[in-house]
Design a protein around this motif. Sequence first.
Motif, short mmCIF file in Angstrom:
data_model
loop_
_atom_site.label_atom_id
_atom_site.label_comp_id
_atom_site.label_asym_id
_atom_site.label_seq_id
_atom_site.Cartn_x
_atom_site.Cartn_y
_atom_site.Cartn_z
N PHE A 17 0.89 -1.17 0.00
CA PHE A 17 0.00 0.00 0.00
C PHE A 17 0.92 1.22 0.00
N VAL A 20 3.49 1.45 2.75
CA VAL A 20 3.49 0.29 3.65
C VAL A 20 3.70 -0.99 2.86
N ALA A 22 2.70 -4.20 3.26
CA ALA A 22 1.80 -4.94 4.16
C ALA A 22 2.14 -6.42 4.19
N GLY A 43 -1.61 -5.12 12.65
CA GLY A 43 -0.89 -4.58 11.49
C GLY A 43 0.10 -5.55 10.88
N ALA A 44 0.11 -6.80 11.34
CA ALA A 44 1.05 -7.79 10.82
C ALA A 44 0.71 -8.18 9.38
N GLY A 45 -0.54 -7.99 8.99
CA GLY A 45 -0.92 -8.30 7.61
C GLY A 45 -1.98 -9.40 7.47
N LYS A 46 -2.55 -9.84 8.57
CA LYS A 46 -3.51 -10.95 8.55
C LYS A 46 -4.73 -10.64 7.68
N GLN A 89 -13.61 -8.74 9.40
CA GLN A 89 -13.36 -8.18 10.73
C GLN A 89 -14.34 -7.05 11.03
N GLU A 171 -11.46 -12.39 13.22
CA GLU A 171 -11.91 -11.96 14.55
C GLU A 171 -13.43 -12.05 14.71
N HIS A 203 -7.27 -12.48 18.51
CA HIS A 203 -6.22 -12.12 19.47
C HIS A 203 -6.48 -12.77 20.82
N LYS A 390 0.93 1.09 14.31
CA LYS A 390 1.68 0.79 13.09
C LYS A 390 1.16 1.62 11.93
N ASN A 400 -7.39 3.54 6.94
CA ASN A 400 -6.40 2.66 6.31
C ASN A 400 -5.61 1.84 7.32
N SER A 402 -5.02 -1.03 10.38
CA SER A 402 -5.61 -2.31 10.75
C SER A 402 -6.54 -2.07 11.93
N GLY A 403 -7.46 -3.03 12.14
CA GLY A 403 -8.48 -2.87 13.18
C GLY A 403 -7.91 -2.53 14.54
N ASN A 405 -5.06 -1.27 15.31
CA ASN A 405 -4.39 0.03 15.35
C ASN A 405 -5.39 1.18 15.41
#
Length: 500
Positions: A17, A20, A22, A43-46, A89, A171, A203, A390, A400, A402-403, A405
Amino acid sequence: MSNKKIMLQMNGVSKIFPGVKALDKVNIKAYGGEVTALMGENGAGKSTLMNILSGVYKKDEGKIFIEGQEVDIKGIKSAEEYGVTIIHQELSLLNNLTIAENMFLGNEKFEKFTRRIKQDELVERSKTFLEQIGCEIDPNELVGNINVGEKQMIEIAKALTKNASIIIMDEPTTALTDKETKKLFGVIENLKKKGIAIVYISHRMEEIFSICDRVEVLRDGKYVGSAKIKDIDNDKLISMMVGRTIEDQFPYKEIKKGEKFLEVIDLCAKQGISNISFEVRAGEILGIAGLMGSGRTEVAKTIFGEYKKTGGRVKVKGKEVNIKSIGEAIKNGICYLSEDRKKEGCVLGLSIKENMSVCNLIKYEDKFKSIDLKKEIEDVDYYIKKINIKTPSRDQLIGNLSGGNQQKVILAKWLMLSPEILIVDEPTRGIDVGAKKEIYDLLNDLKAMGKAIVIISSDLSEVLGISDRIMVMSEGKVSGELSREEASQEEIMKLAVGIK
Ligand SMILES: Nc1ncnc2c1ncn2[C@@H]1O[C@H](COP(=O)(O)OP(=O)(O)OP(=O)(O)O)[C@@H](O)[C@H]1O
Ligand SMILES: [Mg+2]
């Protein structure tokens, strides 16, 4: 070796992106009849990886194989044709359609001559799928009228209608009650028996150990490794995810308590709470536990001026206040972090910086009545670093992120105000293990600064870990209070279900 067949293989998948990377040459696989956990920090990319698999995003490089055949996923419909379906998610149902209409959106059957949707059939078909997951809501109900947990169950039922061979759950339990989660796990067991491959993101560590067979781990967009669940433990998994071990997951320090900052006496509201009384002192963290629907959020929102109180009194630092709006609550030094970040927490079209300082601008006003931008930026950057948000920049749109974050940004917004009284509602929902600890540290810092903190949480180990005292609610009333020494999971559960 397991005799299970490899359903899915993603090899060398990358995605960039703006600003990033990703995903960077990620490899994962998933077997039929198994649940594969996809783990990693916020933010790991899942979600990105799963959005590529389900046709939402296009990959920049890499290959995808389904049942051994290389596939070219062109879009969402194309992914469905390959047997892939995803439960996102962030929920994506349409509020102005009924449950039945949502469940078969794009897959309706039409009357032969009039080309109208066969409504009765739609409802009948919905019922059979809702039954499978033990969900008793009327499929004619508008989605706008049901709560988040119910919406999540509908998303799950909708995924089942697609007859998929690979089901991704991103999730799925964050908004579910314990009972609904159990039902979902029952559904997952059935899907396993049918040979379906499930990719499961969460998580909540205990969920991973109770329903997953294998785990694939990502860190910073890179593939770290995989393991069979029976071969690893909690600590091992955490260190794969965050690259280090975490000591003392729940830091606790007792400090000398000060005056009563918040006193609630016989509080009542139409939202189903009655005669709620409690107090929180400076330098104290009060935990509020209870089942979903027990009225915890309603108590918070009534104190915060979002709901109208119909009886009782609230005192701030010994002085009675009559708070009728959120603005008045903030003026009285009370802040509330909502449990529903998408609906009430953030403005998706604004940047991280703007989301954080939107309530705080007064704090940055200098003597010329203009905003001290330097100070504002300093604070924003402090929190980005402290809780490890992140992002390529503070000017990134929050939409933009991750959830997890996004959740961190909203929490930072309230922490920045440094309120005298801070109420946080499910503050670590969707937050990874490492960042959770940072958040507990921040709450403890506020406590040490002499603030009064209330934490509402369904995560019992969290409430037990950081509270000085725990109040338990059941059916809109306070069912008991436990000191830190008395409190245990069993004692809390007894009070939560109303056993005296
Ligand atoms: N549409 C987008 N535009 C720009 N960056 C994005 C976009 N979607 C995701 N990213 C970035 O890609 C990275 C991976 O995000 P992703 O949502 O996949 O993380 P995640 O592992 O699902 O995290 P979480 O546990 O918080 O949900 C993050 O740095 C995120 O900010
Ligand atoms: Mg995600």
